[in-house]
Design a protein around this motif. Sequence first.
Motif, mmCIF file in Angstrom:
data_model
loop_
_atom_site.group_PDB
_atom_site.id
_atom_site.type_symbol
_atom_site.label_atom_id
_atom_site.label_comp_id
_atom_site.label_asym_id
_atom_site.label_seq_id
_atom_site.Cartn_x
_atom_site.Cartn_y
_atom_site.Cartn_z
ATOM 1 N N ALA A 175 5.095 -4.674 -1.024
ATOM 2 C CA ALA A 175 3.951 -3.804 -0.736
ATOM 3 C C ALA A 175 2.634 -4.583 -0.820
ATOM 4 C CB ALA A 175 3.936 -2.617 -1.686
ATOM 5 N N LEU A 176 2.532 -5.505 -1.754
ATOM 6 C CA LEU A 176 1.315 -6.321 -1.855
ATOM 7 C C LEU A 176 1.160 -7.239 -0.651
ATOM 8 C CD1 LEU A 176 1.365 -7.204 -5.664
ATOM 9 C CD2 LEU A 176 -0.275 -5.694 -4.490
ATOM 10 N N ARG A 177 2.260 -7.779 -0.158
ATOM 11 C CA ARG A 177 2.197 -8.609 1.059
ATOM 12 C C ARG A 177 1.754 -7.769 2.253
ATOM 13 N NH1 ARG A 177 6.980 -10.563 -1.160
ATOM 14 N NH2 ARG A 177 8.239 -9.353 0.292
ATOM 15 N N GLU A 178 2.293 -6.567 2.357
ATOM 16 C CA GLU A 178 1.920 -5.682 3.456
ATOM 17 C C GLU A 178 0.461 -5.252 3.341
ATOM 18 O OE1 GLU A 178 4.813 -2.521 3.711
ATOM 19 O OE2 GLU A 178 6.441 -3.967 3.978
ATOM 20 N N LEU A 179 0.001 -5.010 2.127
ATOM 21 C CA LEU A 179 -1.400 -4.654 1.918
ATOM 22 C C LEU A 179 -2.301 -5.807 2.331
ATOM 23 C CD1 LEU A 179 -3.657 -2.809 0.917
ATOM 24 C CD2 LEU A 179 -3.168 -3.617 -1.416
ATOM 25 N N LYS A 180 -1.947 -7.027 1.961
ATOM 26 C CA LYS A 180 -2.752 -8.193 2.354
ATOM 27 C C LYS A 180 -2.848 -8.291 3.868
ATOM 28 C CE LYS A 180 -3.067 -13.201 2.200
ATOM 29 N NZ LYS A 180 -2.476 -14.460 1.721
ATOM 30 N N THR A 181 -1.736 -8.161 4.552
ATOM 31 C CA THR A 181 -1.735 -8.221 6.011
ATOM 32 C C THR A 181 -2.643 -7.139 6.596
ATOM 33 O OG1 THR A 181 0.491 -9.137 6.053
ATOM 34 C CG2 THR A 181 -0.265 -8.036 8.066
ATOM 35 N N THR A 182 -2.556 -5.943 6.049
ATOM 36 C CA THR A 182 -3.367 -4.829 6.531
ATOM 37 C C THR A 182 -4.847 -5.081 6.277
ATOM 38 O OG1 THR A 182 -1.528 -3.321 6.157
ATOM 39 C CG2 THR A 182 -3.709 -2.323 6.371
ATOM 40 N N LEU A 183 -5.177 -5.629 5.109
ATOM 41 C CA LEU A 183 -6.582 -5.939 4.807
ATOM 42 C C LEU A 183 -7.113 -7.022 5.740
ATOM 43 C CD1 LEU A 183 -6.424 -5.847 0.911
ATOM 44 C CD2 LEU A 183 -7.663 -4.244 2.393
ATOM 45 N N ILE A 184 -6.292 -7.996 6.063
ATOM 46 C CA ILE A 184 -6.704 -9.033 7.012
ATOM 47 C C ILE A 184 -6.990 -8.402 8.366
ATOM 48 C CG2 ILE A 184 -5.900 -11.046 8.318
ATOM 49 C CD1 ILE A 184 -4.403 -11.886 5.690
ATOM 50 N N GLU A 185 -6.070 -7.564 8.824
ATOM 51 C CA GLU A 185 -6.251 -6.904 10.126
ATOM 52 C C GLU A 185 -7.480 -6.005 10.146
ATOM 53 O OE1 GLU A 185 -2.460 -5.013 10.648
ATOM 54 O OE2 GLU A 185 -1.487 -6.903 11.216
ATOM 55 N N THR B 187 -20.609 -4.818 -10.264
ATOM 56 C CA THR B 187 -20.679 -6.265 -10.022
ATOM 57 C C THR B 187 -19.952 -6.737 -8.762
ATOM 58 O OG1 THR B 187 -18.739 -6.651 -11.417
ATOM 59 C CG2 THR B 187 -20.910 -6.791 -12.492
ATOM 60 N N MET B 188 -19.137 -5.869 -8.152
ATOM 61 C CA MET B 188 -18.361 -6.264 -6.970
ATOM 62 C C MET B 188 -18.327 -5.131 -5.957
ATOM 63 S SD MET B 188 -14.889 -7.933 -8.577
ATOM 64 C CE MET B 188 -14.952 -8.876 -10.092
ATOM 65 N N VAL B 189 -18.131 -5.498 -4.700
ATOM 66 C CA VAL B 189 -17.804 -4.481 -3.706
ATOM 67 C C VAL B 189 -16.301 -4.236 -3.814
ATOM 68 C CG1 VAL B 189 -19.723 -4.999 -2.154
ATOM 69 C CG2 VAL B 189 -17.535 -6.157 -1.836
ATOM 70 N N LEU B 190 -15.861 -3.078 -3.381
ATOM 71 C CA LEU B 190 -14.459 -2.705 -3.589
ATOM 72 C C LEU B 190 -13.464 -3.710 -3.002
ATOM 73 C CD1 LEU B 190 -12.714 -0.689 -5.033
ATOM 74 C CD2 LEU B 190 -12.755 0.738 -2.995
ATOM 75 N N PRO B 191 -13.678 -4.248 -1.795
ATOM 76 C CA PRO B 191 -12.714 -5.243 -1.306
ATOM 77 C C PRO B 191 -12.622 -6.489 -2.194
ATOM 78 C CG PRO B 191 -13.943 -4.354 0.529
ATOM 79 C CD PRO B 191 -14.615 -3.840 -0.725
ATOM 80 N N GLN B 192 -13.739 -6.884 -2.814
ATOM 81 C CA GLN B 192 -13.680 -8.008 -3.757
ATOM 82 C C GLN B 192 -12.798 -7.645 -4.940
ATOM 83 O OE1 GLN B 192 -17.903 -8.518 -4.525
ATOM 84 N NE2 GLN B 192 -17.746 -10.639 -3.828
ATOM 85 N N TRP B 193 -13.049 -6.494 -5.533
ATOM 86 C CA TRP B 193 -12.264 -6.062 -6.689
ATOM 87 C C TRP B 193 -10.787 -5.959 -6.320
ATOM 88 C CZ3 TRP B 193 -9.175 -1.798 -7.417
ATOM 89 C CH2 TRP B 193 -8.678 -1.626 -8.708
ATOM 90 N N LEU B 194 -10.522 -5.386 -5.145
ATOM 91 C CA LEU B 194 -9.145 -5.195 -4.702
ATOM 92 C C LEU B 194 -8.413 -6.531 -4.617
ATOM 93 C CD1 LEU B 194 -7.369 -2.798 -3.722
ATOM 94 C CD2 LEU B 194 -7.988 -3.480 -1.415
ATOM 95 N N ARG B 195 -9.055 -7.498 -3.998
ATOM 96 C CA ARG B 195 -8.415 -8.795 -3.797
ATOM 97 C C ARG B 195 -8.356 -9.635 -5.071
ATOM 98 N NH1 ARG B 195 -10.020 -13.559 0.543
ATOM 99 N NH2 ARG B 195 -8.488 -15.041 -0.206
ATOM 100 N N TYR B 196 -9.491 -9.768 -5.742
ATOM 101 C CA TYR B 196 -9.589 -10.728 -6.836
ATOM 102 C C TYR B 196 -9.238 -10.169 -8.208
ATOM 103 C CZ TYR B 196 -11.694 -13.687 -3.327
ATOM 104 O OH TYR B 196 -11.905 -14.436 -2.197
ATOM 105 N N VAL B 197 -9.162 -8.859 -8.340
ATOM 106 C CA VAL B 197 -8.793 -8.267 -9.623
ATOM 107 C C VAL B 197 -7.473 -7.501 -9.487
ATOM 108 C CG1 VAL B 197 -9.483 -6.693 -11.483
ATOM 109 C CG2 VAL B 197 -11.207 -8.129 -10.361
ATOM 110 N N PHE B 198 -7.495 -6.426 -8.728
ATOM 111 C CA PHE B 198 -6.340 -5.530 -8.629
ATOM 112 C C PHE B 198 -5.086 -6.236 -8.118
ATOM 113 C CE2 PHE B 198 -3.955 -2.368 -6.050
ATOM 114 C CZ PHE B 198 -3.556 -1.525 -7.072
ATOM 115 N N MET B 199 -5.167 -6.807 -6.929
ATOM 116 C CA MET B 199 -3.987 -7.444 -6.346
ATOM 117 C C MET B 199 -3.569 -8.681 -7.148
ATOM 118 S SD MET B 199 -4.727 -6.908 -2.274
ATOM 119 C CE MET B 199 -3.151 -7.616 -1.751
ATOM 120 N N ALA B 200 -4.535 -9.430 -7.637
ATOM 121 C CA ALA B 200 -4.207 -10.626 -8.429
ATOM 122 C C ALA B 200 -3.470 -10.242 -9.710
ATOM 123 C CB ALA B 200 -5.479 -11.401 -8.740
ATOM 124 N N ARG B 201 -3.939 -9.187 -10.372
ATOM 125 C CA ARG B 201 -3.276 -8.764 -11.620
ATOM 126 C C ARG B 201 -1.880 -8.212 -11.350
ATOM 127 N NH1 ARG B 201 -8.320 -5.938 -14.843
ATOM 128 N NH2 ARG B 201 -9.411 -7.888 -15.274
#
Length: 108
Positions: free
Chosen positions: A10-20, A44-58
């Motif tokens: 699901a995280l791989r699919e989310l990454k692909t979708t975010l790229i698209e 301190t962040m916009v939501l896509p930053q948080w999503l990529r660098y915090v949520f998905m990373a964790r």
Amino acid sequence: MSSHDELARALRELKTTLIEAELWEVSPPDPQAFDSQQPFCVDTMVLPQWLRYVFMARLQALVDARATLPASCAVAPAMEVWLKDVPASRREPVVRELAAVDRIVTQA
């Protein structure tokens, strides 16, 4: 398939979708941005930053370690609000993939 394997997919699919949706190529936040005490680091962040660098990373770190997943997860509604002015063709796939992540984590 284990919940960790399902979440990894699901995280791989989310990454692909975010790229698209052109939401993946956000710049990394300043190191001090991670010190935020606010939900989603809204101060301190916009939501896509948080999503990529915090949520998905964790979540990926938990998958890699086969560690216990959080008891609940509800990020899709926040993203839906954040993307309210984005055309549905870009917004809906992102929200759908995030909802899948939310569901997998909550059911684990």
